[in-house]
Design a protein around this motif. Structure first.
Motif: not given
Lengths: 155, 155
Positions: A6-7, A9-18, A151
């Motif tokens: 994705t654009h 990795s913080i957003e990727s992480t938050l999508t999984a555990i945010g 980011p």
């Protein structure tokens, strides 16, 4: 989102555990709380929300379940390697809470098991062998993402 | 929650910033996005939600606002020292996303500004001068919290 790049990795992480509940569930799993009823009681979370979050964490391969009883089937929940790899994130969030909300007295001290020394988490440069302060952080896009801004760097 | 000690610093942290929008707003502030409209556009967030999160972050002294225009008053938002101190948490969340969701190609590489070497974040023991793996982490209650179990140790 799966494993698609994705654009951010913080957003990727938050999508999984945010999600607050998800992070508290992960905290409890790191503490060794394994069973649905224990998690429900410890967190004071509604059963349907706990079921939903556990299912999402299992689908993301962050946790896995193992039956400890067959009739009726009851599961215990364990962190996968991907889940255990969240340890630095939880330590960082915990240490920030220690510094800003613990009134000078951290509730819990994480230590190196073999010598009982409190853990230190640092961001460092292996080339210069020094700790890097936030204001010394820069960033550049990865090879396949030349369009993207930092980011967390460039403060 | 203010600065009252709680039984868990992860919970304290999540109470302050444990919200997907809040963490994405903080990410953008680290990136240098400063203005309401820029944040709203970049995040695709509803105005009322953005206003609410910015107000909560300001009340928690994580951000501060400075007017850049007086008529009508328009503010820019900056991280306080407390806010900048979230850098290790965002780096940890980002690196986890890099490892598990970037398909081997991190969107952004954070580097040491003076030498362009990618940053490394480690949990280490200053006594033993070694990196500490998650399974080598133990924990003990802080002085005023002898009753409490570890949030992330004792895996």
């Amino acid at each position: 989102m799966g494993n698609q790049p994705t654009h951010c990795s913080i957003e990727s992480t938050l999508t999984a555990i945010g999600d607050r509940w998800t992070l508290l569930i992960l905290r409890d799993l790191f503490r060794g709380v394994r069973r649905f009823e224990q998690l429900r009681r410890d967190l004071g979370i509604a059963k349907n929300i706990l079921s939903d979050r556990l299912q999402k964490l299992a689908e993301a391969n962050i946790i896995l379940s193992r039956p400890y009883q067959s009739n009726p089937v009851r599961n215990e929940y364990y962190l996968t390697d991907k889940g255990k790899d969240l340890s630095p994130s939880l330590i960082a969030l915990m240490h920030w809470g220690d510094r800003w909300y613990a009134g000078g007295s951290p509730p819990t001290i994480l230590t190196h098991a073999t010598c009982d020394t409190p853990l230190t988490q640092i961001t460092h440069c292996v080339e210069c062998s020094i700790e890097v302060k936030p204001e010394e952080i820069s960033s550049r896009p990865g090879k396949r993402h030349m369009h993207f801004k930092s980011p967390v760097g460039n403060q």
